[in-house]
Each structure stands twice: as C-alpha cells, then as structure tokens.
Write a protein that holds these residues in place. Structure first.
Motif, short mmCIF file in Angstrom:
data_model
loop_
_atom_site.label_atom_id
_atom_site.label_comp_id
_atom_site.label_asym_id
_atom_site.label_seq_id
_atom_site.Cartn_x
_atom_site.Cartn_y
_atom_site.Cartn_z
N ALA A 3 6.07 -1.43 -9.53
CA ALA A 3 5.49 0.30 -9.34
C ALA A 3 5.80 0.55 -10.87
CB ALA A 3 6.56 0.99 -8.15
N THR A 4 6.16 -0.21 -11.49
CA THR A 4 7.02 0.08 -12.71
C THR A 4 5.39 -0.52 -13.72
OG1 THR A 4 8.99 0.35 -12.68
CG2 THR A 4 8.47 0.10 -14.65
N GLY B 175 2.01 2.59 -5.78
CA GLY B 175 2.05 3.56 -6.29
C GLY B 175 1.06 4.11 -7.63
N PHE C 255 10.22 -1.00 -6.48
CA PHE C 255 9.90 -0.56 -8.34
C PHE C 255 10.44 -1.40 -8.99
CE2 PHE C 255 13.84 1.36 -5.03
CZ PHE C 255 13.21 2.76 -4.74
N MET D 33 0.63 -1.56 0.25
CA MET D 33 0.42 -0.17 0.55
C MET D 33 0.84 0.89 0.07
SD MET D 33 -3.02 -0.44 -0.01
CE MET D 33 -4.51 -1.51 -0.07
N GLN D 34 2.25 0.93 0.67
CA GLN D 34 2.68 2.05 0.41
C GLN D 34 3.81 2.71 0.01
OE1 GLN D 34 5.38 2.00 4.60
NE2 GLN D 34 3.38 2.27 5.71
N LYS D 35 4.07 1.65 -1.19
CA LYS D 35 4.86 1.66 -2.44
C LYS D 35 4.30 1.50 -3.55
CE LYS D 35 8.46 0.09 0.64
NZ LYS D 35 9.78 -0.95 1.32
N PHE E 103 -2.45 4.66 -6.88
CA PHE E 103 -3.52 4.53 -6.31
C PHE E 103 -4.66 5.28 -6.94
CE2 PHE E 103 -1.34 4.50 -1.98
CZ PHE E 103 -2.63 3.59 -1.28
N GLN E 104 -4.00 6.74 -8.12
CA GLN E 104 -5.25 6.84 -8.67
C GLN E 104 -5.70 6.20 -9.95
OE1 GLN E 104 -5.37 9.82 -8.47
NE2 GLN E 104 -3.75 11.48 -7.93
#
Lengths: 283, 283
Positions: free
Chosen positions: B266-267, B67, B263, B63-65, B69-70
C-alpha cells in the motif's frame, strides 16, 4: 506491562501497530490498532482520528481497507481503531451467534441488562478508557476527531453529540442515524438497555440532534444511494429532518451509485481526513 | 453465459467487479476481480495492469488492501486480479493442506506431474486464457503490464521475461527471485514439475534474466529490508547479480524498515502504477 504489542508494520513512512490490554471498562482483554505518522514525537504530538467500525468488524478491517495511509502520513494524523465489542471466552454472545448483536456488535452503548452489562460498555470504553490509554502511551495531542461506518457511524455521531468538548469534528459513512426506529438498533437496544425505550434515546443521533444545545461539533456524513440498508436501517432522511430543525452544521453528501462496502469508504475517506484536519487547524 | 458476475461495487468513480467462468486451462471454475476506471469505454479502451498475488491469496486480497483506486481511476488504468491457483472440490491440494503448495499456491507454472497437471496450469491461464477473456469482454486495450507480490512477484517477472512482446512493463514487491534455489520454490517445482531440475529453469527469474535476449521489458522491484523471508526465500541479491551481468533495465529499491505485508504494498503501489503508465505512454 499495561500494553502488549501484537504487531508492527511500517506503512507510508509511519507505523501501523496493534496492542492488547486488559480493559477495566470491558472487563476483558481488548485489542486496538494505531497508525502513527512519521512526524509524531513527544515534542510534537499529533491529533488523533478515532475510527469506529461497523457490524462484524474488529480493529483490522478499516486499517487494511481504508487505503489512505499516505494522506494521514502527509497530514500528520494518528488513527486509532478499536474493536466493535468486548471479546473473549467469558464474554456472552447472541444465542444464535447472529452478526447484528453480541460479539462484533457492541453498538457503542453501556449495557444495563444482564448478562450484557458485565462486559458490553463500549460507550465508556470509546469515550474515556481508550483515549486515556492512547494519550498516556503515544505521542498524540488532545485534539480528537471521531469517524465511523454504519454501526460505527452511529457511534461517531452519537458520541460527538454527547461530548462536544472532546471532539473537534465527527464524520460518518452510511450511519445508522435513528437506531431506536430500525431493526438493528431495536434488537441491540432492547437487549443491552431493556424494554424501556426512554433509556434508548440517549444513544440515538436523531434524538440527540433535536435536543442539542451548546457548541456544535462540525459533521460530515457520506451516504451511497445504492446502499442495500438505506431505507431499512440507516434512514438518513430522519437525520436530515433533525439537522434542518436544529440548523446543525452537518454536511450531508448523497453519492450516486455507491453501496455499503469498504469500496465506498476507500473512495471518500481522504475527504473525511481532510475535514478533520481543517477543523483541527481552525480549532 | 461465458462470464458470471458475482459482485459489483462502485469505487473511485469506477467499478470493482468479480466474475466467475469455467476455465478450460484450469479445468475448473475460477474467479477474478477487475477494476474499471470511469473513462473506460469501447471507443476509448484502457490499458490493464495484471496483479498476481502471493501464497494463500485469492482475487480479493489485493483489491481490498492495495489502497490506490483513486490513482488508477485518475490515470485511467484497469486492474485485473486472478486467483493464485485453481479451486474447487475436484482440485487436489497438498496432503496436509499447507499454505505453500496446492490451493492458493499455484506458482504460475504449468504442472506436468499427476495429480497436479489436470488443473494446475496457472502459467497458461495468466498468459493466455485470462487476458483473452478480459480483452473480449471489457473495454481494455492490448496494452498490458504485470505486477505481483512474493510468489506473484516471481510470477510477474518470470512471465514478463518469457513474453516481452505481451507486456509493456513489469514490477514486483518482495518477489521470490530464484525459486529453484529456495524452499518454497523447490517444494512447489518438485511437485508440479518433477525431480528433473532442468525443467524448473524455464520458471526461474534469475535463470531467465541471465539467458535473456531481445527487447527487454522495463522492470521495477520493491523490497523491504525487514522482510522475514528476505534471505531464506526471496534472495534479491541473486536477482541483482543476474541484472548486473545482463545489464537489464531493472530498477531495484530496498526500502528501509518495511516488511512482507500489504502495508508495504500500500505504501509504494502508486509508484508501480505510475511506472506502468509512464511505459505505456512511451510504448
């Protein structure tokens, strides 16, 4: 070797890397993180957004949580995140190890009082030594912007107001706008700068805003109205009064329902990156 | 009170919240995180992506990483992240507190061996107790997808293969595809399930894939070719051989230069969320 590479991970087509170096300004080893977008080359250097984090953070918090590598990658923007204080066995900390002073809480000032003045020179580090190091070692241009959160929002606005020639734009999330008037700022400034409050004003955004002359740096400030520190530590109304008085080009956005967390930053960081990009294009 | 709210932060127009409850399946208190998009209402319940994290993680890391949410907000998708093991003073851990077994390393199986079988029932927890709890308390529909990373990628693929009626789609980042053949899986399964390897196969994605019959769950697997665990623990080639044999609808993407970190997640996480959304629309 001047820069020691600590980590490297590909992200959004670019690279997230961490480096250490012996900082002359901080009189200690320091670590920073950098995101380089895929289009950054020596022939086509890219602009840089410097990010200043808040209390307790280091170079990692923002990079792990801001959640907009794809945007920075597409827009071709480097991001640099320094630590929030000097670090190391020789660096003094608050006697009780509190979160709001000492390690993790450099407040982006140059300390004048012992024992802090040996290491706590975060102002000079952020304004001079770090960008010099970045611009010497990475494919970045001299187009700079500065952003930050809370203590780092204070840092970003204050530094941009004092160095309008060095930054194209500045933005802040939930900044401490008037540190000389609130407990966090008063504790830090009295320890780092001594009891003479005249010496504090050079680091106070509201004071600098009221005395500003010259070519202003466009600013964007984002604030959540459910922020637990809103009225006790951040005091955006004081900033807005100064902005109004000075007619300074600062856009302030109060966001309904948001708190002081990285979830707030992650929600609006894309707007801040685009704000910088727009100002770079027109500068 | 059945659910105890621990935190709530507005993000991307929706809400990130954490809750605790006494899990009957885990025989312990457990915490999960949920993201609810702004359009989630009792009248218009939204689909849910369950996220299973990897070794050492709890409900917070993703949830923190991650990236995105939008993206989840715009598409109207809830996300639920459970812990990766039971927790608490009474829950046994590996004797040496190692990272790859015990706390933070439940491997999404139902343990049969003492002392693990009292608490380590993560399979039943993820498949039954948690979704029942979620669907009883939040404005979500019965449209479910499941994703995960590393140990959680193993969990997501394995659980979807065993419960094709319960999930519209499944995706994984860097999954442990063939746990019965690699050190992480062998250590966990021998302790949780005992020495009879026949009992391990019900939790092995490659084995389940080879024996699959019925209506397949569409799958997407993302793997970085600079992942330090690629050849020792993850072994995607074993999965691809099984997929080929079975002609299973699994898209595998080897991504150049990416490692095992967040990372990497997130990508590409946006693609995974959109993969689920597409399958929900057509299911």
């Amino acid at each position: 070797m001047e820069l020691e590479n600590v980590s490297a991970s590909k992200v959004a087509g670019g690279w997230h890397k961490q480096y250490c170096f012996d900082s002359k300004t901080l009189n200690s080893k320091t670590r920073f993180a950098i995101f380089l977008p895929p289009n950054a080359t020596e022939e086509k250097p890219v602009p840089v957004m410097y990010w200043l984090s808040g209390l307790t953070c280091n170079d990692e918090n923002f990079m792990q949580k801001f959640g907009a590598f794809q945007v920075a990658s597409r827009l071709g923007i480097a991001i640099v995140a320094p630590d929030t204080s000097p670090r190391g066995a020789n660096v003094p900390d608050d006697v009780d190890g509190s979160y709001d002073f000492g390690l993790g809480a450099g407040f982006y000032v140059n300390a004048t009082q012992p024992p802090w003045n040996t290491h706590y020179n975060m102002y000079d580090f952020v304004v001079d030594e770090l960008p010099n190091m970045i611009e010497r070692h990475f494919p970045v241009s001299s187009k700079r912007a500065i952003s930050g959160h809370s203590m780092g929002g204070h840092g970003a606005l204050m530094i941009a107001l004092r160095n309008p020639d060095r930054y194209s734009s500045a933005t802040a999330f939930s900044p401490i706008t008037n540190p000389i008037k609130v407990p966090w700022g008063q504790k830090a400034f009295s320890n780092y700068l001594g009891d003479n409050r005249d010496n504090w004003e050079q680091y106070d955004t509201c004071k600098l805003m009221r005395n500003f002359s010259g070519s202003p740096v466009p600013m964007l400030v984002e604030q959540g109205d459910k922020d637990d520190f809103l009225h006790t530590q951040l005091k955006p109304d004081n900033l807005l009064t100064a902005v109004e008085y000075e007619k300074y080009p600062l856009e302030f956005r109060m966001q309904h329902g948001y708190d002081h967390s990285y979830f707030f930053i992650a929600t609006f960081i894309e707007d801040h990156i685009r704000f910088h990009a727009k100002n770079w294009m027109t500068s």
